[in-house]
Design a protein around this motif. Structure first.
Motif, mmCIF file in Angstrom:
data_model
loop_
_atom_site.group_PDB
_atom_site.id
_atom_site.type_symbol
_atom_site.label_atom_id
_atom_site.label_comp_id
_atom_site.label_asym_id
_atom_site.label_seq_id
_atom_site.Cartn_x
_atom_site.Cartn_y
_atom_site.Cartn_z
ATOM 1 N N ASN A 90 0.827 -1.216 0.000
ATOM 2 C CA ASN A 90 0.000 0.000 0.000
ATOM 3 C C ASN A 90 0.854 1.255 0.000
ATOM 4 O O ASN A 90 0.625 2.178 -0.778
ATOM 5 N N GLN A 93 2.639 1.798 -3.349
ATOM 6 C CA GLN A 93 1.780 2.423 -4.364
ATOM 7 C C GLN A 93 1.643 3.921 -4.099
ATOM 8 O O GLN A 93 1.662 4.721 -5.024
ATOM 9 N N GLN A 96 5.759 5.403 -4.115
ATOM 10 C CA GLN A 96 6.586 5.000 -5.247
ATOM 11 C C GLN A 96 8.079 5.286 -5.006
ATOM 12 O O GLN A 96 8.731 5.980 -5.786
#
Length: 171
Positions: A90, A93, A96
């Motif tokens: 999580n 994402q 990054q």
């Protein structure tokens, strides 16, 4: 002048407790201690000391600490590197980040590559003698470590030219 905080927890893809295997004092390589008994036995000759440790995920740690950004993650978890990444999906994402990751086996490399895909990341083998060499896959090698970064990071570090990436898109 860095604000460094040591946290007395192991990191994996679950929250709870686990056994941590370490050599007896003077009887092995402390740096091959692991949450994996198999990894320990493959890298040690001594009977391990078994410690019960608290385990968390990096996603949980990021949330509990209120961390607002992550730029770089270094993972050297002695055979548990892909599990650490699974517990960071999580946040990965969201932020990054770029990574420095140890790849102890081809299987671990494949697991990591499935999460840090070549569509989003470039892979560079870190050779401690000759430097970085770009590669298409994460496979075990002598030095074990890889720099895994976004195209923008590779460009900022002059590891690739801007036109190189665009050229690959139109092949």
């Amino acid at each position: 002048h860095y604000d460094i905080q040591v946290v007395d927890q192991a990191v994996s893809d679950f929250i709870g407790t686990a056994e941590f295997y370490a050599p007896q004092r003077g009887q092995g390589n402390l740096y091959s201690s692991s949450l994996s008994l198999e990894h320990y036995e493959n890298h040690q000759t001594s009977t391990p000391i078994v410690h019960q440790v608290q385990v968390t995920t990096l996603d949980t740690f990021v949330q509990e600490q209120g961390i607002q950004s992550v730029d770089l993650v270094k993972i050297d978890a002695e055979g548990q590197d892909s599990n650490v990444l699974k517990g960071f999906l999580n946040s990965m994402q969201q932020f990054q980040p770029d990574f420095i990751v140890e790849v102890q086996s081809d299987e671990i490399g494949q697991e990591i590559q499935a999460m840090l895909t070549p569509e989003k990341y470039l892979y560079f083998n870190i050779d401690e003698v000759t430097g970085l060499t770009q590669t298409d896959t994460l496979q075990r090698n002598y030095w074990l470590n890889f720099w895994i970064c976004k195209v923008e990071t590779a460009q900022k570090l002059n590891l690739i030219w801007e036109d190189w990436w665009l050229g690959d898109l139109f092949k």
